[in-house]
Design a protein around this motif. Structure first.
Motif, PDB file in Angstrom:
ATOM      1  N   THR A   1      33.747  34.555  24.656  1.00  0.00           N
ATOM      2  CA  THR A   1      34.608  33.807  24.793  1.00  0.00           C
ATOM      3  C   THR A   1      34.122  32.686  25.774  1.00  0.00           C
ATOM      4  OG1 THR A   1      36.057  34.597  25.725  1.00  0.00           O
ATOM      5  CG2 THR A   1      36.608  34.816  23.600  1.00  0.00           C
TER       6      THR A   1
ATOM      7  N   LYS B   1      41.873  34.544  17.596  1.00  0.00           N
ATOM      8  CA  LYS B   1      42.135  33.166  18.068  1.00  0.00           C
ATOM      9  C   LYS B   1      40.404  32.279  18.459  1.00  0.00           C
ATOM     10  CE  LYS B   1      47.206  33.165  17.762  1.00  0.00           C
ATOM     11  NZ  LYS B   1      48.004  33.577  18.122  1.00  0.00           N
TER      12      LYS B   1
ATOM     13  N   VAL C   1      43.612  26.774  28.175  1.00  0.00           N
ATOM     14  CA  VAL C   1      43.246  27.294  27.003  1.00  0.00           C
ATOM     15  C   VAL C   1      42.054  26.212  26.952  1.00  0.00           C
ATOM     16  CG1 VAL C   1      43.231  27.932  24.248  1.00  0.00           C
ATOM     17  CG2 VAL C   1      45.109  28.365  26.689  1.00  0.00           C
ATOM     18  N   ARG C   2      40.951  26.837  26.957  1.00  0.00           N
ATOM     19  CA  ARG C   2      38.855  26.416  26.489  1.00  0.00           C
ATOM     20  C   ARG C   2      38.870  27.054  25.464  1.00  0.00           C
ATOM     21  NH1 ARG C   2      37.995  26.983  32.843  1.00  0.00           N
ATOM     22  NH2 ARG C   2      38.209  25.240  33.280  1.00  0.00           N
ATOM     23  N   SER C   3      38.385  25.841  24.702  1.00  0.00           N
ATOM     24  CA  SER C   3      37.711  25.745  22.617  1.00  0.00           C
ATOM     25  C   SER C   3      36.335  27.164  23.753  1.00  0.00           C
ATOM     26  CB  SER C   3      37.114  24.544  22.930  1.00  0.00           C
ATOM     27  OG  SER C   3      36.383  24.593  21.552  1.00  0.00           O
TER      28      SER C   3
ATOM     29  N   GLU D   1      41.358  31.799  27.970  1.00  0.00           N
ATOM     30  CA  GLU D   1      41.958  31.580  28.435  1.00  0.00           C
ATOM     31  C   GLU D   1      41.999  31.735  29.833  1.00  0.00           C
ATOM     32  OE1 GLU D   1      45.884  34.004  27.717  1.00  0.00           O
ATOM     33  OE2 GLU D   1      46.094  32.008  25.253  1.00  0.00           O
TER      34      GLU D   1
ATOM     35  N   ARG E   1      39.716  30.919  21.616  1.00  0.00           N
ATOM     36  CA  ARG E   1      40.319  30.109  23.094  1.00  0.00           C
ATOM     37  C   ARG E   1      39.494  31.429  24.209  1.00  0.00           C
ATOM     38  NH1 ARG E   1      46.060  32.138  22.094  1.00  0.00           N
ATOM     39  NH2 ARG E   1      46.225  34.253  21.895  1.00  0.00           N
TER      40      ARG E   1
END
Length: 163
Positions: free
Chosen positions: A148, A60, A73-75, A64, A62
């Motif tokens: 991420t 995913k 939660v960040r893009s 976290e 994201r």
């Protein structure tokens, strides 16, 4: 040029410090390019993967993070124009296999990346191969431990970034 160590905690600390320095130095239109090692997934050895999206271990896009007991939660989207620019630059170098794909970020070098050679291993080779096939089918082309956090911090701070 700055070295960030291994994993999300190290790169997070380095980026916070770097971004504060850039702010105080009144730098504008900053581009940050992260170059680091990773394990390829279904690609030619020695290939360079330009990340389109950093994904977590569940594939995913994201990042976290727990902030004051809240899960935030960040893009993890990266700059598409910079991605295309880097891919175009790679075409100028002969015999330099380069591709665009998802980069999977894990919290662990061994079990988190499906390795069987750590001190602990809670899965079989068959489970490992099934997981890596699902990762490949989801667009993952390399695995590492920083992307991420890198993508999230660059995006939150309005910096063009690529990994």
């Amino acid at each position: 040029s700055q070295q960030h160590g291994m994993g999300i905690p190290s790169i997070s600390i380095m980026l916070h410090e770097l971004i504060k320095l850039l702010h105080h130095a009144k730098c504008r239109d900053v581009t940050i390019i992260r170059i680091g090692t990773s394990g390829g997934l279904g690609i030619e050895a020695g290939s360079v993967v330009i990340t389109d999206t950093a994904v977590d271990s569940s594939f995913k896009p994201r990042f976290e993070q727990v902030v004051l007991d809240d899960v935030v939660v960040r893009s993890t989207e990266l700059d598409k124009d910079l991605m295309e620019e880097l891919l175009a630059c790679s075409k100028e170098i002969p015999d330099f296999p380069t591709l665009i794909g998802h980069t999977m970020c894990t919290y662990d070098f061994y079990e988190g990346q499906g390795r069987l050679d750590g001190a602990l291993c809670s899965f079989s080779n068959e489970k490992k191969l099934e997981y890596l096939k699902r990762a490949y089918d989801a667009g993952v082309r390399n695995i590492e431990m920083e992307s991420t956090a890198f993508a999230a911090l660059c995006g939150l701070c309005g910096l063009k970034g690529e990994s």
